[in-house]
Design an enzyme around this catalytic site. Structure first.
Site, PDB file in Angstrom:
ATOM      1  N   LYS A  40       0.879  -0.872  -0.623  1.00  0.00           N
ATOM      2  CA  LYS A  40      -0.327  -0.550   0.150  1.00  0.00           C
ATOM      3  C   LYS A  40       1.021   1.079   0.154  1.00  0.00           C
ATOM      4  O   LYS A  40       1.672   1.445   0.918  1.00  0.00           O
ATOM      5  CB  LYS A  40      -0.885   0.053   1.046  1.00  0.00           C
ATOM      6  CG  LYS A  40      -1.757   1.265   1.224  1.00  0.00           C
ATOM      7  CD  LYS A  40      -2.481   1.392   2.622  1.00  0.00           C
ATOM      8  CE  LYS A  40      -3.141   2.491   2.751  1.00  0.00           C
ATOM      9  NZ  LYS A  40      -3.921   2.699   3.992  1.00  0.00           N
ATOM     10  N   ASP A  89      -2.247   9.987   3.485  1.00  0.00           N
ATOM     11  CA  ASP A  89      -3.681  10.095   3.731  1.00  0.00           C
ATOM     12  C   ASP A  89      -4.449  10.956   4.346  1.00  0.00           C
ATOM     13  O   ASP A  89      -4.749  11.086   6.065  1.00  0.00           O
ATOM     14  CB  ASP A  89      -4.274   8.609   4.503  1.00  0.00           C
ATOM     15  CG  ASP A  89      -5.396   8.030   4.445  1.00  0.00           C
ATOM     16  OD1 ASP A  89      -6.544   8.668   4.075  1.00  0.00           O
ATOM     17  OD2 ASP A  89      -5.987   7.233   5.559  1.00  0.00           O
ATOM     18  N   LYS A 103      -9.707  13.046   7.999  1.00  0.00           N
ATOM     19  CA  LYS A 103      -9.641  12.373   9.247  1.00  0.00           C
ATOM     20  C   LYS A 103      -9.645  13.698  10.536  1.00  0.00           C
ATOM     21  O   LYS A 103      -9.223  14.972  10.083  1.00  0.00           O
ATOM     22  CB  LYS A 103      -7.742  12.407   9.560  1.00  0.00           C
ATOM     23  CG  LYS A 103      -7.683  10.329   8.076  1.00  0.00           C
ATOM     24  CD  LYS A 103      -6.503  10.004   8.619  1.00  0.00           C
ATOM     25  CE  LYS A 103      -6.234   8.938   8.120  1.00  0.00           C
ATOM     26  NZ  LYS A 103      -7.033   7.816   8.480  1.00  0.00           N
ATOM     27  N   ASP A 120       1.849   6.699   5.520  1.00  0.00           N
ATOM     28  CA  ASP A 120       0.673   5.335   5.207  1.00  0.00           C
ATOM     29  C   ASP A 120       1.453   4.850   4.018  1.00  0.00           C
ATOM     30  O   ASP A 120       0.486   3.971   3.173  1.00  0.00           O
ATOM     31  CB  ASP A 120      -0.172   6.142   4.990  1.00  0.00           C
ATOM     32  CG  ASP A 120      -1.363   5.208   5.070  1.00  0.00           C
ATOM     33  OD1 ASP A 120      -1.721   3.855   5.770  1.00  0.00           O
ATOM     34  OD2 ASP A 120      -2.535   5.876   4.285  1.00  0.00           O
ATOM     35  N   ASP A 163     -12.059   7.112   3.390  1.00  0.00           N
ATOM     36  CA  ASP A 163     -10.806   7.216   4.686  1.00  0.00           C
ATOM     37  C   ASP A 163     -10.462   5.237   4.715  1.00  0.00           C
ATOM     38  O   ASP A 163      -9.305   4.962   4.829  1.00  0.00           O
ATOM     39  CB  ASP A 163     -10.691   7.589   5.433  1.00  0.00           C
ATOM     40  CG  ASP A 163      -9.976   7.874   6.626  1.00  0.00           C
ATOM     41  OD1 ASP A 163      -8.494   7.531   6.068  1.00  0.00           O
ATOM     42  OD2 ASP A 163      -9.492   7.800   7.769  1.00  0.00           O
ATOM     43  N   GLU A 217      -9.055   3.803   1.848  1.00  0.00           N
ATOM     44  CA  GLU A 217      -8.429   3.944   0.496  1.00  0.00           C
ATOM     45  C   GLU A 217      -7.618   2.653   0.146  1.00  0.00           C
ATOM     46  O   GLU A 217      -7.127   2.086  -0.698  1.00  0.00           O
ATOM     47  CB  GLU A 217      -8.260   4.951   0.288  1.00  0.00           C
ATOM     48  CG  GLU A 217      -6.801   5.077   0.915  1.00  0.00           C
ATOM     49  CD  GLU A 217      -6.631   5.638   2.333  1.00  0.00           C
ATOM     50  OE1 GLU A 217      -7.162   5.290   3.105  1.00  0.00           O
ATOM     51  OE2 GLU A 217      -5.167   4.705   3.214  1.00  0.00           O
ATOM     52  N   ARG A 252      -6.779  -0.212   0.815  1.00  0.00           N
ATOM     53  CA  ARG A 252      -8.174  -1.812   0.328  1.00  0.00           C
ATOM     54  C   ARG A 252      -8.403  -1.605  -1.099  1.00  0.00           C
ATOM     55  O   ARG A 252      -8.406  -2.383  -1.981  1.00  0.00           O
ATOM     56  CB  ARG A 252      -9.582  -2.213   1.270  1.00  0.00           C
ATOM     57  CG  ARG A 252     -10.428  -0.896   1.325  1.00  0.00           C
ATOM     58  CD  ARG A 252     -11.228  -1.299   3.153  1.00  0.00           C
ATOM     59  NE  ARG A 252     -10.290  -0.887   3.933  1.00  0.00           N
ATOM     60  CZ  ARG A 252     -10.583  -0.923   5.355  1.00  0.00           C
ATOM     61  NH1 ARG A 252     -12.425  -1.117   5.183  1.00  0.00           N
ATOM     62  NH2 ARG A 252     -10.213  -0.683   6.107  1.00  0.00           N
TER      63      ARG A 252
HETATM   64  N1  BES Z   1      -3.924   4.171   7.042  1.00  0.00           N
HETATM   65  C1  BES Z   1      -5.383   4.399   7.429  1.00  0.00           C
HETATM   66  C2  BES Z   1      -5.091   3.364   9.249  1.00  0.00           C
HETATM   67  C3  BES Z   1      -3.722   4.096   9.826  1.00  0.00           C
HETATM   68  C4  BES Z   1      -4.447   4.245  10.785  1.00  0.00           C
HETATM   69  C5  BES Z   1      -2.936   3.731   9.481  1.00  0.00           C
HETATM   70  C6  BES Z   1      -3.513   4.826  11.773  1.00  0.00           C
HETATM   71  C7  BES Z   1      -1.481   3.572  10.787  1.00  0.00           C
HETATM   72  C8  BES Z   1      -2.804   4.612  11.929  1.00  0.00           C
HETATM   73  C9  BES Z   1      -6.058   3.958   7.189  1.00  0.00           C
HETATM   74  O1  BES Z   1      -6.525   4.395   5.393  1.00  0.00           O
HETATM   75  C10 BES Z   1      -7.989   4.619   7.566  1.00  0.00           C
HETATM   76  O2  BES Z   1      -8.070   5.416   7.606  1.00  0.00           O
HETATM   77  N2  BES Z   1      -8.562   3.833   8.186  1.00  0.00           N
HETATM   78  C11 BES Z   1      -9.274   3.273   8.949  1.00  0.00           C
HETATM   79  C12 BES Z   1     -10.813   2.653   8.073  1.00  0.00           C
HETATM   80  C13 BES Z   1     -12.247   3.054   8.530  1.00  0.00           C
HETATM   81  C14 BES Z   1     -12.463   4.073   7.858  1.00  0.00           C
HETATM   82  C15 BES Z   1     -12.764   1.488   8.667  1.00  0.00           C
HETATM   83  C16 BES Z   1      -9.762   3.492  10.148  1.00  0.00           C
HETATM   84  O3  BES Z   1      -9.009   2.618  10.791  1.00  0.00           O
HETATM   85  O4  BES Z   1      -9.973   3.920  10.971  1.00  0.00           O
HETATM   86 ZN    ZN Z   2      -4.327   5.252   4.665  1.00  0.00          ZN
HETATM   87 MN    MN Z   3      -7.193   5.976   5.255  1.00  0.00          MN
END
Ligand code: BES
Ligand code: ZN
Ligand code: MN
Length: 519
Positions: free
Chosen positions: A282, A287, A294, A305, A364, A366, A368
């Site tokens: 990824k 992000d 966020k 990210d 968010d 993204e 996947r």
């Molecule tokens: N890049 C983030 C995940 C992340 C969060 C990495 C904190 C490192 C530290 C990912 O793209 C994300 O935003 N995931 C969301 C998914 C949710 C919207 C289902 C998350 O984990 O909140």
């Molecule tokens: Zn992310």
């Molecule tokens: Mn995200």
């Protein structure tokens, strides 16, 4: 006047850019100056080099050990400044009980000692950590000490101009004392230095801010790092991805001024026609969350990210650098996730390269989405022998497993065993989490084949894995590593200063060495 200031700024900037620690191996050096690093067994027992230094300093080390109640526990360090005999300082590092040690333990012990020196400026440090019976390190031990020390000495100091603090902290030269200097040097150069280089590249890419590293500049940096390394590089641009109908990856990138890229690195060190081992990463260079933006706290950290992509690429460069007998491919799915008038919206439906449709409930989620197209592309183009994706995918995995274990998801038990074992051996540890059919049901969409989140708060890391798994054939030996908890460290570890880790490169190198390399 302003002109002169500019010239000076330029000068200092150039002079201080990325000071690197140099490593040397030797079988003899006088113990009469500089910094020495030596081991102590549990119970505060001086032995080998530390016993020798204690005699040379007329008992200064034994006195320091007693005064501080230093236990010699693994991971503990006692710095003795100005002990006499012309030495600047002796760093006593706890080795734990008198027992045989794994390469990984030697790496950690050396790294711990280097990390304990912190911001101290050290001109020359000698590492003399003896083997169990008190004899000077053999070639294998010495090379691993060197790797641990080197990794621990990493600094990202490109943007410290040095204008206000005179000199850059760090260790200029590291001398490893070993009974087999020639063999240690050769082993380090051929087998371990390529790993260190790849990890430093990954850490640099991760540490760089998102105004410097975006999809195109990520590619440029990797091309530069790959000069002189035996790899082929392909880069898919937006028009190529459009032709391939990568609607999921393109959708994530469409809100950014910086166009997405799909970077492919290939190294063929195995038999011709052997199916490759494929790593997919990824690579979200920033992000922001997109329209599902966020919150403000720590959003700056989302420059990391793209850690999965950095490690996928790094692993290929490391394997190529050490001339591993394996065919490997590294794929970086690169995009910047931004809100803008052009950005995708919650509720949008995109069609992935596989032909499946995805309803975007949350922009968010993204990672996947970019991986949906990248893993599909990897399977169609390379028919992998095994495919491993690495992604900072979910905050949920960080909550579930913390900062020591990455989440491992796979439908293949044999692959799980291999990865878990490689994790233990390399020190980049994994913990297996389940993929359950109920999570597939949770991502059913009313208007598309799937949606990109479940809409509830249960098993978030598994749901993310299931979305990716939708684009992987069940007979593809695939594993997903959710590295969101381990790719960035606030406290640092034995061989990692605080910040970017480069997690996964040692793990994948170990996996290939133990299970996928031909003789
Ligand atoms: N890049 C983030 C995940 C992340 C969060 C990495 C904190 C490192 C530290 C990912 O793209 C994300 O935003 N995931 C969301 C998914 C949710 C919207 C289902 C998350 O984990 O909140
Ligand atoms: Zn992310
Ligand atoms: Mn995200």
């Amino acid at each position: 006047m302003r002109f002169i200031t500019a010239i000076f700024a330029l000068f200092f900037f150039t002079a201080s850019a990325a000071a690197q620690t140099e490593i040397e191996f030797t079988d003899y050096t006088e113990a009469d100056s500089g910094t020495w690093i030596a081991g102590v067994y549990e119970g505060g027992i001086l032995f080998g080099t530390s016993a020798g230094l204690d005699r040379a300093t007329e008992g200064a080390l034994a006195r320091a050990v007693a005064a501080e109640g230093f236990t010699g526990e693994e991971g503990r360090v006692l710095i003795v400044p100005g002990p006499g005999a012309g030495l600047t300082r002796v760093v006593l590092v706890g080795m734990g009980p008198k027992a045989a040690r794994t390469p990984r333990q030697y790496r950690d012990i050396a790294g711990t000692a280097i990390r304990a020196l912190g911001e101290t400026f050290v001109d020359r440090a000698v590492i003399s950590l003896d083997d169990r019976d008190g004899t000077v390190a053999d070639a294998g031990t010495a090379a691993n000490l060197a790797l641990g020390a080197k990794l621990a000495s990493y600094r990202f100091d490109r943007y410290h101009t040095g204008l206000d603090n005179g000199h850059m902290p760090g260790i200029a030269r590291l001398v490893i004392l070993t009974a087999q200097a020639d063999a240690a040097r050769a082993l380090y150069a051929s087998r371990l230095e390529p790993l260190a280089k790849a990890i430093f590249l990954a850490r640099d890419l991760i540490s760089e801010p998102a105004n410097v590293i975006y999809p195109e500049s990520f590619v440029t940096r990797v091309r530069r790092a790959a000069r002189g390394v035996d790899v082929d590089i392909d880069v898919l641009k937006v028009r190529d991805m459009k032709k391939l109908k990568m609607g999921a990856l393109l959708g994530v990138g469409q809100g950014s001024e910086r166009p997405p890229r799909l970077l492919v690195l290939r190294y063929n060190g195995g038999a011709e026609g052997d199916a490759p081992v494929v790593f997919v990463g990824k690579g979200i260079t920033f992000d922001s969350g997109g329209i599902s933006i966020k919150p403000r706290d720590n959003m700056w950290r989302m420059k990391y990210d793209m850690s999965g992509a950095a490690s996928a690429v790094g692993a290929v460069l490391a394997l190529a650098g050490r001339k591993a007998k394996v065919n490997v491919v590294g794929i970086a799915a690169l995009a910047e996730n931004m809100p803008s008038a052009a950005a995708q919206r919650p509720g949008d439906v995109v069609t992935a390269m596989s032909g499946r449709t995805i309803e975007i409930w949350n922009t968010d989620a993204e990672g996947r989405l970019v991986l949906a197209d990248a893993v599909w592309y990897a399977q169609v183009r390379f028919r992998p022998r095994v495919m491993i994706d690495l992604a900072t995918l979910t905050g949920a995995v960080r909550r579930a497993l913390g900062t020591q274990y990455a989440g491992l998801f796979t439908r293949h038990d044999d692959l799980a065993s291999q990865l878990l074992a490689a994790g233990e051996a390399s020190g980049e540890m994994l913990w297996r989490l389940p993929l359950h059919p109920a999570q597939r049901a949770a991502i059913r969409s009313d208007i598309a084949d799937i949606k990109n989140i479940s809409g509830n708060t249960e098993a978030g890391a598994g749901v993310g894995a299931q979305v990716i798994g939708t684009f992987v054939a069940t007979d593809t030996r695939w594993a997903h590593l959710d590295i969101a908890g381990v790719a960035w460290t606030v406290t640092g570890g034995p061989t990692t200063p605080p910040g970017a880790v480069g997690f996964g490169i040692q793990l994948l190198d170990q996996l290939v060495a133990d299970y996928y390399e031909s003789e």
